[in-house]
Enzyme design. Structure first.
Site, PDB file in Angstrom:
ATOM      1  N   LYS A  31       0.880  -1.157   0.000  1.00 13.37           N
ATOM      2  CA  LYS A  31       0.000   0.000   0.000  1.00 13.37           C
ATOM      3  C   LYS A  31       0.922   1.211   0.000  1.00 13.37           C
ATOM      4  CE  LYS A  31      -4.343   1.078   2.265  1.00 13.37           C
ATOM      5  NZ  LYS A  31      -5.176   1.219   1.071  1.00 13.37           N
TER       6      LYS A  31
HETATM    7  N1  PPE Z   1      -7.799  -2.096  -3.020  1.00 17.48           N
HETATM    8  C1  PPE Z   1      -7.231  -0.876  -2.950  1.00 17.48           C
HETATM    9  C2  PPE Z   1      -6.504  -0.355  -4.115  1.00 17.48           C
HETATM   10  C3  PPE Z   1      -7.356  -0.134  -1.771  1.00 17.48           C
HETATM   11  O1  PPE Z   1      -6.795   1.061  -1.693  1.00 17.48           O
HETATM   12  C4  PPE Z   1      -8.074  -0.662  -0.678  1.00 17.48           C
HETATM   13  C5  PPE Z   1      -8.249   0.129   0.579  1.00 17.48           C
HETATM   14  C6  PPE Z   1      -8.630  -1.952  -0.804  1.00 17.48           C
HETATM   15  C7  PPE Z   1      -8.458  -2.648  -1.983  1.00 17.48           C
HETATM   16  C8  PPE Z   1      -9.350  -2.631   0.336  1.00 17.48           C
HETATM   17  O2  PPE Z   1      -8.441  -2.988   1.342  1.00 17.48           O
HETATM   18  P1  PPE Z   1      -8.870  -3.100   2.878  1.00 17.48           P
HETATM   19  O3  PPE Z   1      -9.097  -1.719   3.365  1.00 17.48           O
HETATM   20  O4  PPE Z   1      -7.735  -3.786   3.529  1.00 17.48           O
HETATM   21  O5  PPE Z   1     -10.115  -3.903   2.917  1.00 17.48           O
HETATM   22  N2  PPE Z   1      -8.321   1.519   0.396  1.00 17.48           N
HETATM   23  C9  PPE Z   1      -8.079   2.401   1.511  1.00 17.48           C
HETATM   24  C10 PPE Z   1      -7.789   3.809   1.067  1.00 17.48           C
HETATM   25  C11 PPE Z   1      -8.924   4.604   0.533  1.00 17.48           C
HETATM   26  C12 PPE Z   1      -8.526   6.049   0.258  1.00 17.48           C
HETATM   27  O6  PPE Z   1      -9.210   6.709  -0.550  1.00 17.48           O
HETATM   28  O7  PPE Z   1      -7.554   6.553   0.861  1.00 17.48           O
HETATM   29  C13 PPE Z   1      -9.187   2.288   2.559  1.00 17.48           C
HETATM   30  O8  PPE Z   1     -10.255   1.788   2.270  1.00 17.48           O
HETATM   31  O9  PPE Z   1      -8.938   2.713   3.685  1.00 17.48           O
END
Ligand code: PPE
Length: 315
Positions: free
Chosen positions: A168
């Site tokens: 991330k």
């Molecule tokens: N894919 C991506 C690309 C992504 O950024 C997130 C979280 C997910 C999947 C889901 O991951 P999880 O949160 O572990 O279930 N995105 C984060 C950032 C959003 C933002 O705009 O900043 C979030 O949901 O916190």
């Protein structure tokens, strides 16, 4: 300097921020314009939520997020000055406590500082901050109630040999920003990104699920983030006796699914009503997605005792 250019004017009310080992007021949590991360995207972050429960705020899957933050750092090759997983947990809890919030979004970040520039990060220190703020429904209340409208992005997700897609990392999010901006400008709620081979990858900040004939199909990992919400929803569905089959998906398979929904820490569980101007299922928020949303929120707010191990109480 005009007010609109005041770099300290807070658009986000984060209150007190954890900044390299201490809690400081937001105005004091400042970095140099020569910060390596600002020039090259060399940062790694997490998105976490703390939910209000009848025992005060509880962080959802704290250790899993802290661990993924360190994994992202390891992928980027960050070595010096890394906090331990316990230190990350503690800093997050201390920051939530200091701001006295019933619920909040939590953003920890590790980044290369302003010790040196040039792509060689060798002499840079790794800095660590944690900020918290109130963040409501990510795609808006209407998207949750009626189902979100998606459009396939003209931007592809980076292949795994181009960008470290399991990290991330700040730099990876240029791809998400471009895709989301394009979708919004076209009047949609969110972008659907395909991978370089044309398979469905994920949203700009969410993982995807399909439902067909009562079976739940989490879209396979490939270049997607290994989502913690995705894992939670799989386990919640299994606890409900639902058959879960992870699989690759193509765009046209989404069009003919009974339901499609998106999940993420910020988005929680959001139903999808339309993709590429085609209604999905009944073209409304689907019942399976809404049930999973309910299950997810029940677990996160401590109402479902079976998943109590996912919660870390702040006090
Ligand atoms: N894919 C991506 C690309 C992504 O950024 C997130 C979280 C997910 C999947 C889901 O991951 P999880 O949160 O572990 O279930 N995105 C984060 C950032 C959003 C933002 O705009 O900043 C979030 O949901 O916190």
């Amino acid at each position: 300097m005009s007010e609109s250019h005041d770099p300290t004017a807070p658009g986000i009310d984060a209150g007190r921020i954890w900044f390299d080992g201490r809690l400081v007021p937001q105005e004091q949590a400042q970095v140099s314009v020569l910060t390596h991360a600002m020039h090259y995207g060399t940062s790694v972050f997490e998105g976490i939520r703390a939910y209000a429960t009848d025992r005060g705020p509880a962080v959802f899957r704290l250790r899993d997020h802290s661990r993924r933050l360190l994994e992202s750092a390891r992928i980027l090759g960050m070595r010096n000055d890394l906090p331990s997983v316990e230190e990350i947990d503690d800093a997050i809890l201390a920051t939530i406590r200091a701001n006295d919030r019933a619920s909040c979004y939590v953003r920890p970040l590790l980044w290369y500082g302003a010790e040196s520039l040039g792509v060689n990060p060798g002499r840079n220190r790794v800095h660590f901050m944690v900020a918290t703020w109130s963040w409501g429904t990510y795609l808006g209340d209407e998207a949750v109630a009626k189902g979100a409208r998606l459009i396939t992005s003209s931007w592809r997700r980076s292949p795994a040999d181009v960008m470290p897609t399991k990290a991330k990392a700040g730099g990876n999010y240029v791809n998400s920003v471009l895709a989301n901006q394009e979708a919004r400008e076209l009047g949609y709620d969110e972008a659907l990104l395909l991978d370089a081979q044309g398979f469905v990858a994920e949203g700009s900040g969410e993982n995807l699920f399909l439902v067909r004939d009562g079976v739940l199909y989490p879209v396979a990992h490939s270049v997607n983030l290994r989502g913690i919400t995705r894992d939670s929803v799989i386990r919640l569905a299994e606890a409900d006796g639902v058959t879960v089959r992870e699989s690759m998906a193509t765009r046209d398979e989404l069009y003919t699914a009974d339901e499609v929904f998106m999940v993420g820490t910020a988005a929680e569980v959001t139903p999808i009503a339309e993709i590429d101007r085609r209604p999905i299922g009944a073209g409304a928020a689907g019942p399976f997605a809404m049930r999973m949303r309910e299950r997810y929120l029940a677990a996160a707010t401590g109402e479902d005792e079976r998943f109590a191990a996912w919660l870390t109480f702040v006090s």
